[in-house]
Design a protein around this motif. Structure first.
Motif, short mmCIF file in Angstrom:
data_model
loop_
_atom_site.label_atom_id
_atom_site.label_comp_id
_atom_site.label_asym_id
_atom_site.label_seq_id
_atom_site.Cartn_x
_atom_site.Cartn_y
_atom_site.Cartn_z
N VAL A 112 18.74 -25.56 -20.96
CA VAL A 112 18.22 -26.54 -21.91
C VAL A 112 19.42 -27.37 -22.35
CG1 VAL A 112 17.00 -26.96 -24.08
CG2 VAL A 112 16.44 -24.93 -22.70
N LYS A 113 19.30 -28.69 -22.21
CA LYS A 113 20.43 -29.55 -22.52
C LYS A 113 19.99 -30.74 -23.36
CE LYS A 113 24.26 -32.18 -20.50
NZ LYS A 113 25.00 -32.53 -19.28
N ASP A 114 20.73 -31.00 -24.44
CA ASP A 114 20.51 -32.18 -25.27
C ASP A 114 21.29 -33.33 -24.64
OD1 ASP A 114 20.84 -34.15 -27.49
OD2 ASP A 114 19.70 -32.63 -28.58
N LEU A 115 20.58 -34.43 -24.35
CA LEU A 115 21.20 -35.53 -23.63
C LEU A 115 22.06 -36.42 -24.50
CD1 LEU A 115 18.07 -36.47 -21.47
CD2 LEU A 115 19.89 -34.84 -20.96
N ARG A 116 21.97 -36.28 -25.84
CA ARG A 116 22.81 -37.07 -26.73
C ARG A 116 24.11 -36.34 -27.05
NH1 ARG A 116 18.71 -36.62 -31.40
NH2 ARG A 116 19.12 -34.51 -30.63
N THR A 117 23.98 -35.07 -27.41
CA THR A 117 25.14 -34.31 -27.90
C THR A 117 25.86 -33.56 -26.79
OG1 THR A 117 23.84 -32.31 -28.31
CG2 THR A 117 23.92 -33.94 -30.08
N SER B 294 10.65 -43.46 -28.94
CA SER B 294 9.96 -44.13 -27.85
C SER B 294 9.93 -43.23 -26.63
CB SER B 294 10.68 -45.43 -27.51
OG SER B 294 11.97 -45.16 -27.03
N TRP B 295 8.98 -43.55 -25.73
CA TRP B 295 8.86 -42.72 -24.52
C TRP B 295 10.13 -42.77 -23.69
CZ3 TRP B 295 5.39 -39.20 -24.30
CH2 TRP B 295 4.20 -39.34 -25.01
N GLY B 296 10.86 -43.88 -23.76
CA GLY B 296 12.07 -43.98 -22.97
C GLY B 296 13.23 -43.19 -23.54
N ASN B 297 13.09 -42.71 -24.76
CA ASN B 297 14.19 -42.02 -25.42
C ASN B 297 14.17 -40.53 -25.12
OD1 ASN B 297 16.29 -41.39 -27.21
ND2 ASN B 297 14.84 -40.98 -28.85
N GLN B 298 14.58 -40.19 -23.91
CA GLN B 298 14.64 -38.77 -23.55
C GLN B 298 15.83 -38.14 -24.26
OE1 GLN B 298 14.26 -37.56 -19.44
NE2 GLN B 298 13.06 -39.40 -18.95
N MET B 299 15.55 -37.13 -25.09
CA MET B 299 16.66 -36.56 -25.86
C MET B 299 16.97 -35.12 -25.46
SD MET B 299 14.96 -34.38 -28.05
CE MET B 299 16.07 -34.12 -29.40
N ARG B 300 16.04 -34.43 -24.76
CA ARG B 300 16.37 -33.07 -24.35
C ARG B 300 15.60 -32.68 -23.09
NH1 ARG B 300 15.35 -29.41 -28.93
NH2 ARG B 300 17.17 -30.53 -29.74
N SER B 301 16.26 -31.96 -22.21
CA SER B 301 15.62 -31.46 -20.99
C SER B 301 15.57 -29.94 -21.02
CB SER B 301 16.41 -31.91 -19.75
OG SER B 301 16.21 -33.28 -19.51
N TYR B 302 14.40 -29.41 -20.67
CA TYR B 302 14.19 -27.96 -20.55
C TYR B 302 13.95 -27.70 -19.06
CZ TYR B 302 13.00 -28.63 -25.52
OH TYR B 302 13.01 -28.99 -26.85
N VAL B 303 14.93 -27.11 -18.39
CA VAL B 303 14.81 -26.89 -16.95
C VAL B 303 14.60 -25.39 -16.69
CG1 VAL B 303 15.90 -27.18 -14.69
CG2 VAL B 303 16.33 -28.86 -16.51
N LEU B 304 13.46 -25.06 -16.08
CA LEU B 304 13.16 -23.66 -15.75
C LEU B 304 13.29 -23.40 -14.26
CD1 LEU B 304 10.00 -23.07 -18.01
CD2 LEU B 304 12.41 -22.99 -18.63
N HIS B 305 13.40 -24.48 -13.45
CA HIS B 305 13.55 -24.36 -12.00
C HIS B 305 14.19 -25.65 -11.50
CE1 HIS B 305 12.53 -22.82 -7.97
NE2 HIS B 305 12.35 -24.10 -7.67
#
Length: 371
Positions: free
Chosen positions: A334-339, A318-329
């Motif tokens: 890059v961080k997995d929000l579950r693990t 689902s759109w609400g299920n954010q599982m990973r963030s890729y931050v360039l600024h």
């Protein structure tokens, strides 16, 4: 050899032995022999689909055997490296021991990666993967991000020498893609990539914003197992009721004079098929059976498709299920929000270096399945 090193090597040996038992190395060798025999048959390529299945399975199993044999060889070499280091003196001894420590750390990493493969035991885990990527909120940045993710997975597959077949790509107007669907064809790619399902988030300075503002955009990844289709479906005789009757309507000399028409009723599903075009009852029955098989096969495919779709929606995509963030600024991460697994090299990750995330995801899934 230091007691701590001896204990660590013993622990690695225990883990690797478990991996070898799960893989069943003897059975693996036997299966490779069978597949090599099939692959050498000159008639194999008369059936293209079957030939590709054989060669794909052979390549995968040869790789698995090669990998586990390499790990065993490296583990057996390590005590020798430490013994040689102890025979040296001064700086030479320190350098030799440091090299052995580096080899041991890398071996632990590789054995743990191999151990993760043995955790893939779900019903569909051994199948090929069908990957759908759709751009989400974020306009042109999201479309660009969706294309970046597509490249990431294809580069990952290429690094592992897996075949990729792109089925459909819908390009966005300014840049990037609206959506894409592609298959990664190798055993266990569904089990491996299924942990990627969910919403991925990108934070960066937008290259499409002339004021250079920071933009957050989203893309959704859905992973499904490829449905295995078959050209034939068995219909047990006790599941079919056969009725014969006289043909009706215009026909030739023999059409209306004998009970040549056939009606087949598939008892479990209630599907009814009739055939009265052929001259003999036997011919009509053969044709009717082919039609019934086709109807049952299509029904089976539709049921499997529904099951796959349910599997996909049931995987929290689902759109609400954010599982990973890729931050360039403003920083690189890059961080997995579950693990909680993270790395500080987004360019490497986006170039296909995602094995660490996959392994962490598979272990996380197993832990939560046991709870």
């Amino acid at each position: 050899m230091h007691p701590d090193v001896s204990a660590d090597l013993a622990e690695l040996d225990t883990t690797l032995t478990t991996v070898e038992k799960v893989l069943d190395v003897d059975e693996l060798r036997q299966r490779i022999d069978e597949l090599e025999h099939q692959a050498s048959d000159p008639d194999l390529w008369n059936d293209q689909d079957h030939a590709q299945q054989v060669t794909s399975e052979l390549s995968y199993k040869q790789g698995e055997l090669r990998r586990v044999e390499d790990l065993r060889g490296r583990l057996e070499d390590l005590p020798v490296l430490y013994e040689l280091a102890e025979e040296e003196s001064g700086d030479t001894a320190a350098a030799a021991k440091a090299d052995a420590d580096t080899d041991r750390a890398k071996l632990r990493e590789d054995i743990e990666a191999m151990e993760v493969r043995t955790l893939l035991s779900g019903e569909f885990d051994q199948r090929d993967a069908l990957v759908n990527i759709r751009s989400g909120a974020g306009g042109v940045d999201a479309a660009d991000f969706a294309e970046m993710l597509m490249r990431m997975y294809i580069r990952w597959a290429e690094k592992h020498k897996y075949t990729v077949e792109v089925y459909d790509t819908s390009y966005a107007e300014e840049a990037g893609i609206k959506s894409t669907t592609f298959a990664v064809k190798a055993p266990y790619t569904y089990g491996t990539l299924s942990v990627e399902q969910g919403t991925h988030r990108l934070v960066r300075i937008s290259p499409f914003d002339n004021q250079g503002r920071r933009q957050t955009s989203f893309a959704e990844v859905e992973v499904l197992p490829v449905v295995e289709t078959t050209d034939h479906i068995d219909v047990p005789e006790n599941e079919v009721r056969v009725d014969v009757y006289r043909s009706s309507g215009p026909g030739g000399q023999s059409v209306n004079t004998t009970d040549s028409a056939v009606r087949l009723t598939h008892i479990p599903t209630g599907i009814v098929v009739t055939c009265q075009n052929e001259k003999s009852q036997l011919q009509n029955k053969v044709v009717a059976m082919k039609v019934l098989q086709a109807k049952l096969l299509e029904r089976k495919r539709q049921e499997e498709k529904a099951a796959m779709e349910e599997l996909g929606s049931g995987g929290n995509a689902s759109w609400g299920n954010q599982m990973r963030s890729y931050v360039l600024h403003p920083y690189q991460m890059v961080k997995d929000l579950r693990t909680e697994y993270e790395v500080n090299n987004p360019s490497g990750v986006l170039d296909g270096d995602i094995d660490g995330f996959l392994e962490a995801g598979i272990r996380w899934r197993m832990q939560h399945a046991e709870e």
